[in-house]
Design a protein around this motif. Sequence first.
Motif, PDB file in Angstrom:
ATOM      1  N   ALA A 120       0.838  -1.201   0.000  1.00 40.23           N
ATOM      2  CA  ALA A 120       0.000   0.000   0.000  1.00 40.23           C
ATOM      3  C   ALA A 120       0.872   1.250   0.000  1.00 40.23           C
ATOM      4  CB  ALA A 120      -0.921   0.001   1.217  1.00 40.23           C
ATOM      5  N   ARG A 121       0.324   2.289  -0.616  1.00 37.51           N
ATOM      6  CA  ARG A 121       0.982   3.596  -0.587  1.00 37.51           C
ATOM      7  C   ARG A 121      -0.100   4.660  -0.498  1.00 37.51           C
ATOM      8  NH1 ARG A 121       5.866   5.798  -1.458  1.00 37.51           N
ATOM      9  NH2 ARG A 121       5.968   7.942  -2.200  1.00 37.51           N
ATOM     10  N   THR A 122       0.035   5.520   0.518  1.00 40.60           N
ATOM     11  CA  THR A 122      -0.897   6.631   0.684  1.00 40.60           C
ATOM     12  C   THR A 122      -0.092   7.878   1.021  1.00 40.60           C
ATOM     13  OG1 THR A 122      -1.233   6.386   3.072  1.00 40.60           O
ATOM     14  CG2 THR A 122      -2.597   5.006   1.633  1.00 40.60           C
ATOM     15  N   ASP A 123      -0.792   9.000   1.265  1.00 41.02           N
ATOM     16  CA  ASP A 123      -0.072  10.229   1.585  1.00 41.02           C
ATOM     17  C   ASP A 123       0.555  10.185   2.974  1.00 41.02           C
ATOM     18  OD1 ASP A 123      -2.384  10.410   3.067  1.00 41.02           O
ATOM     19  OD2 ASP A 123      -3.251  12.021   1.862  1.00 41.02           O
ATOM     20  N   ILE A 124       0.242   9.137   3.779  1.00 36.90           N
ATOM     21  CA  ILE A 124       0.927   8.941   5.060  1.00 36.90           C
ATOM     22  C   ILE A 124       2.277   8.266   4.856  1.00 36.90           C
ATOM     23  CG2 ILE A 124       0.876   7.637   7.223  1.00 36.90           C
ATOM     24  CD1 ILE A 124      -2.032   8.188   7.480  1.00 36.90           C
ATOM     25  N   GLY A 125       2.325   7.300   3.940  1.00 33.88           N
ATOM     26  CA  GLY A 125       3.562   6.565   3.723  1.00 33.88           C
ATOM     27  C   GLY A 125       3.333   5.290   2.931  1.00 33.88           C
ATOM     28  N   THR A 126       4.283   4.371   3.047  1.00 34.35           N
ATOM     29  CA  THR A 126       4.261   3.099   2.326  1.00 34.35           C
ATOM     30  C   THR A 126       4.264   1.961   3.327  1.00 34.35           C
ATOM     31  OG1 THR A 126       5.496   4.080   0.502  1.00 34.35           O
ATOM     32  CG2 THR A 126       5.458   1.682   0.615  1.00 34.35           C
ATOM     33  N   SER A 127       3.554   0.895   2.985  1.00 35.52           N
ATOM     34  CA  SER A 127       3.500  -0.242   3.897  1.00 35.52           C
ATOM     35  C   SER A 127       3.242  -1.521   3.109  1.00 35.52           C
ATOM     36  CB  SER A 127       2.409  -0.046   4.955  1.00 35.52           C
ATOM     37  OG  SER A 127       2.478  -1.069   5.934  1.00 35.52           O
ATOM     38  N   GLY A 128       3.317  -2.626   3.809  1.00 31.48           N
ATOM     39  CA  GLY A 128       3.056  -3.932   3.223  1.00 31.48           C
ATOM     40  C   GLY A 128       2.961  -4.954   4.322  1.00 31.48           C
ATOM     41  N   GLY A 129       2.525  -6.143   3.978  1.00 29.55           N
ATOM     42  CA  GLY A 129       2.406  -7.172   4.995  1.00 29.55           C
ATOM     43  C   GLY A 129       1.621  -8.361   4.496  1.00 29.55           C
ATOM     44  N   PHE A 130       0.993  -9.067   5.441  1.00 27.70           N
ATOM     45  CA  PHE A 130       0.227 -10.252   5.073  1.00 27.70           C
ATOM     46  C   PHE A 130      -1.000 -10.343   5.973  1.00 27.70           C
ATOM     47  CE2 PHE A 130       3.139 -11.659   8.383  1.00 27.70           C
ATOM     48  CZ  PHE A 130       2.329 -12.407   9.217  1.00 27.70           C
ATOM     49  N   GLN A 131      -1.949 -11.164   5.554  1.00 26.91           N
ATOM     50  CA  GLN A 131      -3.135 -11.437   6.354  1.00 26.91           C
ATOM     51  C   GLN A 131      -3.547 -12.882   6.150  1.00 26.91           C
ATOM     52  OE1 GLN A 131      -6.951  -9.841   5.100  1.00 26.91           O
ATOM     53  NE2 GLN A 131      -6.104  -9.245   3.118  1.00 26.91           N
TER      54      GLN A 131
END
Length: 376
Positions: free
Chosen positions: A301-312
């Motif tokens: 994911a990328r938004t105006d807060i920052g970048t992230s990633g992971g799993f579910q």
Amino acid sequence: MKTGWIKILLLFCSLQVFSQQLEDKLWQAGFENVLIQEQRDSLNVFFENREFRNPGHSIYFAELISGKETEINNTNITWLPLYHNKLVGAYEASSFQLTTISQQQREFFNRNNKPFKNYRFSFRLHPEVVSRFGYYSDPFETKFNMILDTRVYLAQGLSLQTGITIPIVNNLDNHGMKLRAAPTMLHYFTQPWNAHFFSFSAGTFYNDRYGFDLEYRYDQLDSSWSFGFAVGLTGFYRLYGLEYSSEPMDKLYGVVDVEWRTGIENTSLKLSAGQFLYEDRGARLDLIKQFPMAEIGLFAARTDIGTSGGFQFAFSLWPGKIIRGKKLELRTTEEFRWEYTYNNEDPVARQFRIGMPRLSDVLRNYNEAWIKQLGN
């Protein structure tokens, strides 16, 4: 002429006996809201099973229960699984071919559906787990609660979910260790027209939020494509034992998404974009793989807060049924879903949890290709 009428009468009586026997067996096996519509040499069987996360397993289980008697009675069966007291799809027995829900089937279900009579009082145990990793002073911070809740059907498609939260461990935040009410909400689910699904919730939710949530999804169930949106207005609340405090309900979110079932190893790609839970704007891409007993996904994911990633991942908790009577049941949750993101500080592209799975997560399991694979 008389012989012909006798044969028809015997067939009708045989079908009625088989219909009643099947209804009794399904109810005893944990199925609820079992309604059977008799039509000459065929049966339309409506049912809901809240023990299984995957509806394909409930259809396959019902098929096993019907057994050889279906062949002996030369009876064609159409299975019509329900979700939250509403019709979702119609599947032919043995072939698991998806068929259109007819107006006649809808009318029969609407006439005979009696939520208070046709459901058990089902109490559900499920954990709430929130974790954060990486701090030197406290490398594993976690909040673990056990929730005991129930869902009471008030009218067709309309239910009240409520319960109690039992804190077990908490070194993550200041929620404390007092008993408190679990997320409590009124929820309405419906499919007014084939392939058009709506979900509306109002109350207190997870993520310390209260407010309103509306979701729509278009899903033909035999197609590789589906799309939808979710919008809501929420505010922050805190419940510490019986002490309650809240902030104004002024946080708006709105997310649209499109999902493609790739046809490769039961994987799907889902792209979401919009304003997420914490009012950050951007996009998120999920890669989801379905297994018979679980679902695992990776995301970025990328938004105006920052970048992230992971799993579910999501799966049913063992053992399922704990106690089951004629009108009362205690069980573990049909779906435990947990998500980990490597960005522990910034809430990038957080999805909103309302106390039940999102429509995309629900309907993915009703896809015809997936039901056929499980059944065959």
